[in-house]
Motif scaffolding. Structure first.
Motif: not given
Lengths: 365, 365, 365
Positions: A69-96
């Motif tokens: 997970l840390s290596k994956f996070a490191a990849l995400l930290e150095v890569t522009e991925i917003a324009s690829h919309h990887p969570l398109d169609g997914k909906l997260v409930v934040t219940a605080f």
């Protein structure tokens, strides 16, 4: 299927790369070192085990998962991925149900930057959830609203109660004094970027670390979860010293490294390579401060190379005079939070396949 | 590079155009007149100076920037651009430590209609930001969450404190009694649409305007910022009369037009071309009403062509009997707010290049 | 233009289909049966009458509209449409002056899964809407922020007041004791999925239903709206028995089926095919419980085939021991809510044309 690896080298200054660090003061970390020391390989196959899984406690993870997970996070930290919309169609409930701007916004930013959607309960006190409605009923309600629930709640039992009505995976973002597994993942992600060799199975001779933990296990969820993950990296740890003024502090049983309990900070301070501080807990429906007599500032007698972690918010236990020193690893820790949470969300929501091919040129070993 | 201009004529009834006005009552304004009077040119080069810039005070702007932002807003107001997603991938933090539904929703609507994302702190009182956490620490946190911060706060010093930890640009959406620059931009955008010749460098002979300002400079941020922008249009202003019952009211030093202070509304009322009203200020953590004895209604002896601006919310100082009269410019003012804010956001976030080519057929003069 | 019909058969196990039910316990319903019994036809032409229309009261609808909206919702429930972004560019304001997490999140999830945007007033008490600002002024403000307003408010008169300043369509999500039309649509959508023949113009011999309604018409908006829609299905209803302990309970005049009022639940219980329960109302700015002596649990003497509806939240009137029985239709009712609201939103916002062609292979009969 065999273990996939990253085929193309990570180019730290390519067009699609963003600055490696976003914190304005203190140490800045280059996530590419963590990827390099692991021969540019991320084991996405190992992350498959997280698909659809609820993340409740740090101890349900493994050293391997934390590292991948840390290596994956490191990849995400150095890569522009917003324009690829990887969570398109997914909906997260934040219940605080216990309000927390810092953690809620971190999760929401992580989701939105991947083009997922959010519906939010920002504060259980003011959202009209009828007094006495059971968390199980609320879980049944969430099933139809989203694809994953992030929950924070002042009661330890809340996560289990919500899960009893829930068919979706959930991520525990802090339940009472019990657990805060994503915070611990962020803490270790920060340490792995700081000393990439901690990510390797075998310790580097002479490089074991001494950890000073200013906080009270048993009543501080962040401390509990940090210790739980630390046992997975025992081979890299010389000793953990827990500094607390609470007489009822308990240290974890079966910790796989030497652990000692003291109420004195000063005598040990210059021994520590890593100092983890936390002074706030949430108990009996209110924030409470513990250990307020332990304070650090720029004049504290720290080892020159020592680094400080702090889950924030801070009070006067951690003086701003440290902010511009190289002891300050806490701003880098905060800066990495969104990326670790993105890695986890993409894994749990099974969207590794939606990442840009330039990131995921996988091949069979 | 030379100044870009709009090459293709703006067709006010084309397929891609939306109704020029969205307010249901009072004067409606046609934004195309403001574009026409400026020979269909928008100087996007001038707006380049706003890229990455924090907007803290009205007086950091210039007449040129106010005019170009207004012309850009007018273009956005008559063009359907949502489907071009100009803020795709950008995330704005709306941090309203002082709750304000009107301003928060206006910014959020502006961002979302451009396909940007929002994470929100809707109310500092209930969001779990630990008492005593510094705004500098909160700024450091925001760095990792978004690309721009919109802040409203009851304290004047808040913007500077947040900025001390922030590497992102911020937009001040109201700090205590100090400033509210986007409100002032909206006010002048409305006046420029109402009298497009006010956007020209030279005054039209016989067309200077008399402004009556019912409010208290020094304790009303909207009034302060309106006056600050007004000084940039001094050549078009005959006189400003400030009407207030506060003995400690101060008028701005160095105002470049005649300014007079009075506690009487009636004797001057029929002289004004423009009346700017505000009765509410936020002081000592509470809303407070000032000047409540100054009231306007449909029977007030206004000049026939006079128009009224009001930043809203209103209380009984501005009677609904005026809503259906041509004195009502305040609903058109509200209707233009989203577009002015969109122009500013696109400029600061450097996304002019993402606008539809039909809007931006730029050429070298 | 003639009535469009669905040409291609609905394949319940195709690649683009999602599980027909999301509730984890109780009866699960297969929405395809409702489509089948209507010869796979959805009359989208009939839904055209909803374009731009405000939905204020249940009685403004017709049997035909309820049936067509339900069939449309059933189609949405079995089809993956998020990736077609049918509400792209549309912005919905959710204005909950009376907080309601359940209803707010249901609407927001419905909008976001169709790629619409949301700006939200989650709670009128804490959002800084100045005391005394009129709903008409708030309506004028909303005109410029969005394309549709969902409003919940504790006062009956609120919807009319907001509408007086509003040029956008609104959906009433509950106004005081008056109406809650989308809840009633969800209730009947659930009944039509449960007994698809209820959607036909003529009753099936021997299949009329007996409804027991535990609640108080006149002070419970959900009950009022449920009764209003029920009159449209009178030909399928043998009798409605209203069970209430309120002496001032009133039953609707001109109901087109036999209706009786009683304060005794037990003697009638085993007669009912459908039991609709509600124990909470919102009166005088607070939640109030009525009829708390009427309770159901797994030992209640229900007809074997009887089903229970409940708009939730529940208190102890509906015991969790019923959750795993086939009497539990209330979780299926909750699970269908998002889809019925999506059907309504797509119709009102005129976006039927943006649905995937595989869903909308329309032809002339």
């Amino acid at each position: 299927m065999d273990e996939p690896v990253l085929k193309s080298p990570v180019e730290p200054h390519g067009d699609h790369l963003i600055p490696a660090s976003r914190n304005s003061r203190g140490l800045t970390l280059d996530p590419t070192h963590l990827i390099e020391v692991n021969h540019r390989r991320v084991d996405f196959q190992a992350l498959q085990s997280l698909v659809g899984t609820s993340i409740v406690h740090a101890d349900q993870l493994s050293r391997e998962l934390v590292v991948e997970l840390s290596k994956f996070a490191a990849l995400l930290e150095v890569t522009e991925i917003a324009s690829h919309h990887p969570l398109d169609g997914k909906l997260v409930v934040t219940a605080f149900f216990e309000a927390s701007t810092r953690t809620r916004l971190s999760f929401e930013s992580a989701v939105l930057r991947l083009d997922g959607k959010i519906v939010s309960v920002p504060d259980g006190k003011v959202t009209g959830i009828a007094k006495g409605e059971s968390l199980s009923d609320i879980g049944e309600m969430f099933n139809t609203y989203g694809d994953l629930v992030v929950i924070r709640h002042p009661d330890e039992s809340s996560v289990g109660e919500l899960a009893s009505g829930l068919t979706l995976p959930l991520i525990n973002a802090g339940n009472g004094c019990d657990a805060h597994p994503t915070q611990a993942l962020i803490d270790w992600y920060t340490l792995l970027k700081w000393r990439p060799e901690l990510s390797l199975p075998e310790p580097t001779p002479g490089k074991k670390i001494r950890i000073g933990l200013i906080g009270t296990p048993g009543v501080m969820r962040s401390v509990n979860s940090f210790l739980a993950l630390s046992t997975m990296f025992a081979q890299h740890i010389e000793k953990v010293t827990v500094i607390t003024d609470q007489s009822d502090a308990v240290t974890p049983e079966g910790a796989s490294f030497p652990i000692e309990l003291t109420d004195e900070l000063e005598p040990n301070l210059s021994d520590f390579d890593v100092i983890y501080m936390n002074s706030i807990t949430y108990r009996d429906e209110a924030y409470e401060r513990l250990g307020s007599r332990y304070k650090l500032n720029a004049d504290s007698r720290l080892k020159e190379s020592a680094v400080i972690l702090h889950p924030f918010a801070r009070s006067d236990e951690l003086h701003p005079s440290l902010d511009r020193t190289t002891h300050n690893l806490y701003f880098a820790q905060a800066a990495g939070a969104v990326f670790l949470r993105q890695a986890l969300l993409i894994a749990v929501l099974d969207r590794v396949s939606h990442l840009p091919p330039s990131l995921l040129l996988l091949t069979t070993v």
